[in-house]
Design a protein around this motif. Structure first.
Motif, mmCIF file in Angstrom:
data_model
loop_
_atom_site.group_PDB
_atom_site.id
_atom_site.type_symbol
_atom_site.label_atom_id
_atom_site.label_comp_id
_atom_site.label_asym_id
_atom_site.label_seq_id
_atom_site.Cartn_x
_atom_site.Cartn_y
_atom_site.Cartn_z
ATOM 1 N N LEU A 34 0.828 -1.202 0.000
ATOM 2 C CA LEU A 34 0.000 0.000 0.000
ATOM 3 C C LEU A 34 0.862 1.251 0.000
ATOM 4 N N ILE A 35 0.330 2.285 -0.633
ATOM 5 C CA ILE A 35 0.853 3.639 -0.471
ATOM 6 C C ILE A 35 -0.187 4.377 0.360
ATOM 7 N N ALA A 36 0.239 4.994 1.450
ATOM 8 C CA ALA A 36 -0.733 5.536 2.394
ATOM 9 C C ALA A 36 -0.309 6.889 2.941
ATOM 10 N N VAL A 37 -1.311 7.610 3.416
ATOM 11 C CA VAL A 37 -1.101 8.840 4.175
ATOM 12 C C VAL A 37 -1.824 8.663 5.507
ATOM 13 N N ALA A 38 -1.094 8.809 6.613
ATOM 14 C CA ALA A 38 -1.684 8.722 7.950
ATOM 15 C C ALA A 38 -1.756 10.127 8.538
ATOM 16 N N LEU A 39 -2.930 10.488 9.080
ATOM 17 C CA LEU A 39 -3.136 11.813 9.657
ATOM 18 C C LEU A 39 -3.635 11.652 11.087
ATOM 19 N N LEU A 64 0.405 15.097 13.021
ATOM 20 C CA LEU A 64 1.343 14.643 11.996
ATOM 21 C C LEU A 64 0.615 14.145 10.752
ATOM 22 N N ALA A 65 1.135 14.502 9.595
ATOM 23 C CA ALA A 65 0.722 13.923 8.318
ATOM 24 C C ALA A 65 1.930 13.151 7.787
ATOM 25 N N LEU A 66 1.799 11.828 7.703
ATOM 26 C CA LEU A 66 2.915 10.958 7.342
ATOM 27 C C LEU A 66 2.538 10.110 6.140
ATOM 28 N N SER A 67 3.353 10.168 5.086
ATOM 29 C CA SER A 67 3.126 9.301 3.926
ATOM 30 C C SER A 67 4.131 8.154 3.979
ATOM 31 N N PHE A 130 3.648 18.621 9.715
ATOM 32 C CA PHE A 130 2.506 18.835 10.595
ATOM 33 C C PHE A 130 1.390 19.497 9.797
ATOM 34 N N MET A 131 0.189 19.044 10.028
ATOM 35 C CA MET A 131 -0.956 19.485 9.237
ATOM 36 C C MET A 131 -1.179 20.992 9.338
ATOM 37 N N THR A 132 -1.648 21.547 8.245
ATOM 38 C CA THR A 132 -2.059 22.945 8.239
ATOM 39 C C THR A 132 -3.358 23.078 9.043
ATOM 40 N N PRO A 133 -3.694 24.294 9.474
ATOM 41 C CA PRO A 133 -4.967 24.481 10.188
ATOM 42 C C PRO A 133 -6.162 23.961 9.402
ATOM 43 N N GLU A 134 -6.131 24.127 8.060
ATOM 44 C CA GLU A 134 -7.250 23.661 7.236
ATOM 45 C C GLU A 134 -7.369 22.137 7.299
ATOM 46 N N MET A 135 -6.242 21.443 7.242
ATOM 47 C CA MET A 135 -6.259 19.985 7.336
ATOM 48 C C MET A 135 -6.716 19.530 8.712
#
Length: 285
Positions: A34-39, A64-67, A130-135
């Protein structure tokens, strides 16, 4: 630990929550590459990616936003601290699906996540930030939504699409923030101090002395690294924690206000309404 799995187009969405009064350890593995993004929406979480006698560790994953790329040989282990709720969203797709994604979206993976499309090991870490405020706002909304049935699925579909859009836009514009590694560690420390002292947070000057950065560097680099000023981050943390306390019936509205440092119930209610769009008393309705 609660875990919901959704299929949206060619993506598999994993939505995890955990909250306990004692340390909780949970592990999972993957059925296929898998290719993934964890938030990570909340939690003081230790994440360990274990594979072939190796492991990659991540501390304090809140925000955290981690791919990453991972195959069947990888074990994903979460250690969740007591009374620190885990909220995690994983958006994953198989590499074989990339060419089938609509509107040539697969090209975004190829162009911006090349090391994941052509992995060199069982586990490969991609870009993280690190996630933006919008994320963060979208992630908070996913965990705090009150939709049900088909409306809930429609909501999830739109929010996951928005999250991926923000994620790839950030990758396309991300620059080296120019913050030295040791200074980044001090900023992470400042972030944790604020999160752990919502009721009686240190002043800016006090925080500056604790972490060993002058106030100018603290204000400037904190916003650059985390996307929001120090006070705004603290305010968001207070409201998110209050929402969790009220939603889980751990506290009344008044108790939640006290827990996050508000003596005035009206001031707390106004700040809460400004962030979420509804009053704290409406959560249980």
């Amino acid at each position: 630990m609660t875990r919901d799995i959704l299929d949206i187009n060619d993506f598999t969405i994993l939505i995890e929550e955990a909250n306990s009064d004692e340390v909780t350890i949970d592990s999972c593995s993957f059925d296929e590459p898998l290719i993934a993004v964890a938030l990570y929406g909340s939690g003081n979480v230790h994440l360990s990616m274990q594979y072939s006698g190796k492991k990659d560790d991540y501390e304090n994953t809140k925000g955290l936003a981690l791919s990453f790329y991972a195959d069947e040989h990888v074990q994903c282990v979460h250690t969740v601290s007591a009374n620190k709720p885990l909220q995690c969203i994983v958006i994953a797709t198989s590499p074989r699906n990339l060419q089938k994604l609509p509107n040539n979206e697969g090209e975004l993976f190829t162009d911006l996540l090349e090391q994941l499309v052509k992995p060199s090991d069982h586990y490969v870490e991609g870009p993280r930030f690190f996630m933006t405020p919008e994320m963060q706002h979208i992630v908070d909304g996913i965990f705090n939504n009150r939709y049900e049935g088909k409306a809930k699925m429609m909501f999830f579909r739109s929010q996951i699409t928005a999250l991926l859009s923000h994620f790839f836009w950030q990758l396309s514009t991300l620059k080296d923030e120019g913050i030295k590694k040791d200074e980044r560690q001090k900023l992470y420390e400042a972030k944790e101090i604020l999160s752990n002292n919502l009721d009686t947070p240190p002043s800016l000057n006090e925080l500056s002395k604790i972490i060993g950065l002058n106030t100018f560097k603290l204000k400037k680099d904190f916003k650059e690294l985390f996307g929001v000023p120090v006070f705004k981050y603290l305010q968001n943390e207070r409201m998110n924690r209050a929402h969790q306390l009220i939603r889980s019936n751990e506290a009344t509205v008044q108790e939640a206000a006290w827990h996050v440092g508000y003596d005035s119930l009206s001031s707390f209610s106004n700040a809460f309404t400004k962030k979420f769009g509804f009053r704290p008393s409406e959560i249980r309705q």
